[in-house]
Scaffold this motif. Structure first.
Motif, mmCIF file in Angstrom:
data_model
loop_
_atom_site.group_PDB
_atom_site.id
_atom_site.type_symbol
_atom_site.label_atom_id
_atom_site.label_comp_id
_atom_site.label_asym_id
_atom_site.label_seq_id
_atom_site.Cartn_x
_atom_site.Cartn_y
_atom_site.Cartn_z
ATOM 1 N N VAL A 116 -11.028 -25.163 -21.859
ATOM 2 C CA VAL A 116 -9.797 -25.467 -21.132
ATOM 3 C C VAL A 116 -9.629 -26.982 -21.130
ATOM 4 O O VAL A 116 -10.597 -27.715 -20.929
ATOM 5 C CB VAL A 116 -9.874 -24.940 -19.677
ATOM 6 N N GLU A 117 -8.408 -27.430 -21.352
ATOM 7 C CA GLU A 117 -8.141 -28.867 -21.338
ATOM 8 C C GLU A 117 -7.866 -29.324 -19.904
ATOM 9 O O GLU A 117 -7.034 -28.734 -19.220
ATOM 10 C CB GLU A 117 -6.937 -29.183 -22.231
ATOM 11 N N VAL A 118 -8.590 -30.357 -19.446
ATOM 12 C CA VAL A 118 -8.393 -30.906 -18.106
ATOM 13 C C VAL A 118 -8.145 -32.410 -18.212
ATOM 14 O O VAL A 118 -8.554 -33.050 -19.171
ATOM 15 C CB VAL A 118 -9.609 -30.651 -17.173
ATOM 16 N N THR A 119 -7.454 -32.948 -17.228
ATOM 17 C CA THR A 119 -7.205 -34.385 -17.166
ATOM 18 C C THR A 119 -8.319 -35.043 -16.377
ATOM 19 O O THR A 119 -8.661 -34.598 -15.271
ATOM 20 C CB THR A 119 -5.852 -34.671 -16.492
ATOM 21 N N ILE A 120 -8.904 -36.099 -16.937
ATOM 22 C CA ILE A 120 -9.959 -36.846 -16.260
ATOM 23 C C ILE A 120 -9.587 -38.323 -16.255
ATOM 24 O O ILE A 120 -8.635 -38.740 -16.906
ATOM 25 C CB ILE A 120 -11.342 -36.654 -16.946
ATOM 26 N N GLY A 121 -10.360 -39.105 -15.558
ATOM 27 C CA GLY A 121 -10.140 -40.551 -15.550
ATOM 28 C C GLY A 121 -9.093 -40.968 -14.534
ATOM 29 O O GLY A 121 -8.796 -40.248 -13.590
ATOM 30 N N GLY A 122 -8.538 -42.152 -14.755
ATOM 31 C CA GLY A 122 -7.622 -42.704 -13.776
ATOM 32 C C GLY A 122 -8.409 -43.213 -12.584
ATOM 33 O O GLY A 122 -9.580 -43.547 -12.699
ATOM 34 N N ALA A 123 -7.774 -43.248 -11.455
ATOM 35 C CA ALA A 123 -8.443 -43.709 -10.237
ATOM 36 C C ALA A 123 -7.902 -42.962 -9.036
ATOM 37 O O ALA A 123 -6.735 -42.596 -9.002
ATOM 38 C CB ALA A 123 -8.234 -45.215 -10.053
ATOM 39 N N THR A 124 -8.778 -42.737 -8.070
ATOM 40 C CA THR A 124 -8.382 -42.211 -6.762
ATOM 41 C C THR A 124 -8.642 -43.322 -5.766
ATOM 42 O O THR A 124 -9.760 -43.846 -5.699
ATOM 43 C CB THR A 124 -9.200 -40.961 -6.396
ATOM 44 N N ILE A 125 -7.603 -43.686 -4.997
ATOM 45 C CA ILE A 125 -7.693 -44.868 -4.136
ATOM 46 C C ILE A 125 -7.357 -44.498 -2.694
ATOM 47 O O ILE A 125 -6.369 -43.817 -2.432
ATOM 48 C CB ILE A 125 -6.729 -45.967 -4.628
ATOM 49 N N PHE A 126 -8.207 -44.959 -1.775
ATOM 50 C CA PHE A 126 -7.984 -44.804 -0.340
ATOM 51 C C PHE A 126 -7.906 -46.195 0.267
ATOM 52 O O PHE A 126 -8.725 -47.060 -0.052
ATOM 53 C CB PHE A 126 -9.136 -44.044 0.328
ATOM 54 N N VAL A 127 -6.947 -46.423 1.152
ATOM 55 C CA VAL A 127 -6.805 -47.709 1.833
ATOM 56 C C VAL A 127 -6.920 -47.451 3.330
ATOM 57 O O VAL A 127 -6.194 -46.622 3.878
ATOM 58 C CB VAL A 127 -5.443 -48.373 1.504
ATOM 59 N N THR A 128 -7.852 -48.170 3.986
ATOM 60 C CA THR A 128 -8.063 -47.996 5.420
ATOM 61 C C THR A 128 -7.921 -49.328 6.146
ATOM 62 O O THR A 128 -8.117 -50.398 5.560
ATOM 63 C CB THR A 128 -9.470 -47.420 5.712
ATOM 64 N N ASN A 129 -7.587 -49.254 7.415
ATOM 65 C CA ASN A 129 -7.501 -50.455 8.252
ATOM 66 C C ASN A 129 -8.891 -50.893 8.694
ATOM 67 O O ASN A 129 -9.755 -50.064 8.968
ATOM 68 C CB ASN A 129 -6.649 -50.185 9.501
ATOM 69 N N ILE A 130 -9.084 -52.195 8.788
ATOM 70 C CA ILE A 130 -10.344 -52.764 9.265
ATOM 71 C C ILE A 130 -10.045 -53.536 10.550
ATOM 72 O O ILE A 130 -9.194 -54.420 10.553
ATOM 73 C CB ILE A 130 -10.962 -53.725 8.222
ATOM 74 N N GLU A 131 -10.715 -53.182 11.609
ATOM 75 C CA GLU A 131 -10.511 -53.881 12.877
ATOM 76 C C GLU A 131 -11.287 -55.191 12.940
ATOM 77 O O GLU A 131 -10.863 -56.147 13.579
ATOM 78 C CB GLU A 131 -10.915 -52.980 14.040
ATOM 79 N N ARG A 132 -12.440 -55.215 12.287
ATOM 80 C CA ARG A 132 -13.281 -56.404 12.369
ATOM 81 C C ARG A 132 -14.040 -56.575 11.058
ATOM 82 O O ARG A 132 -14.540 -55.618 10.483
ATOM 83 C CB ARG A 132 -14.254 -56.259 13.525
ATOM 84 N N PHE A 133 -14.153 -57.814 10.603
ATOM 85 C CA PHE A 133 -14.888 -58.135 9.390
ATOM 86 C C PHE A 133 -15.715 -59.385 9.652
ATOM 87 O O PHE A 133 -15.210 -60.370 10.162
ATOM 88 C CB PHE A 133 -13.909 -58.395 8.235
#
Length: 107
Positions: A87-104
């Motif tokens: 079966v042909e499947v799509t791979i690669g690319g990127a999965t991106i999550f962006v979260t808030n940071i209260e303190r660094f």
């Protein structure tokens, strides 16, 4: 301040890492494994200012490409009879999550 989690396929991780560093972003790399194909990935942790998030995503998008790959798939035909076909499947690319940071803090 934002924390970006970017999951990138191993094929593209070197290019993405170099491009992010060249663009001036601090990057932490983690070796990870995907659940669907159990293939190797790299998860990048990138801390950046709110107004730089789109720049980070643009760099990642430019250097991570989607591809297709043939993988075996198992199907059942009646009682106890199994067949495997590709079966042909799509791979690669990127999965991106962006979260808030209260303190660094960098110590």
């Amino acid at each position: 301040m934002k924390l970006i989690f970017a999951i990138v396929g191993s094929e593209d991780s070197g290019k993405v890492s170099s491009a992010l560093t060249k663009a001036g972003f601090s990057v932490t790399k983690l070796a990870t494994t995907g659940g669907f194909l159990m293939s190797g990935n790299t998860t990048f942790l990138i801390g950046t200012d709110d107004d730089k998030v789109d720049d980070v995503i643009a760099v990642i998008g430019k250097h991570s490409k989607k591809r297709t790959q043939m993988v075996p798939a198992s199907s059942s035909y009646g009682v106890g009879l199994y067949s495997s076909f590709p079966v042909e499947v799509t791979i690669g690319g990127a999965t991106i999550f962006v979260t808030n940071i209260e303190r660094f803090e960098k110590l």
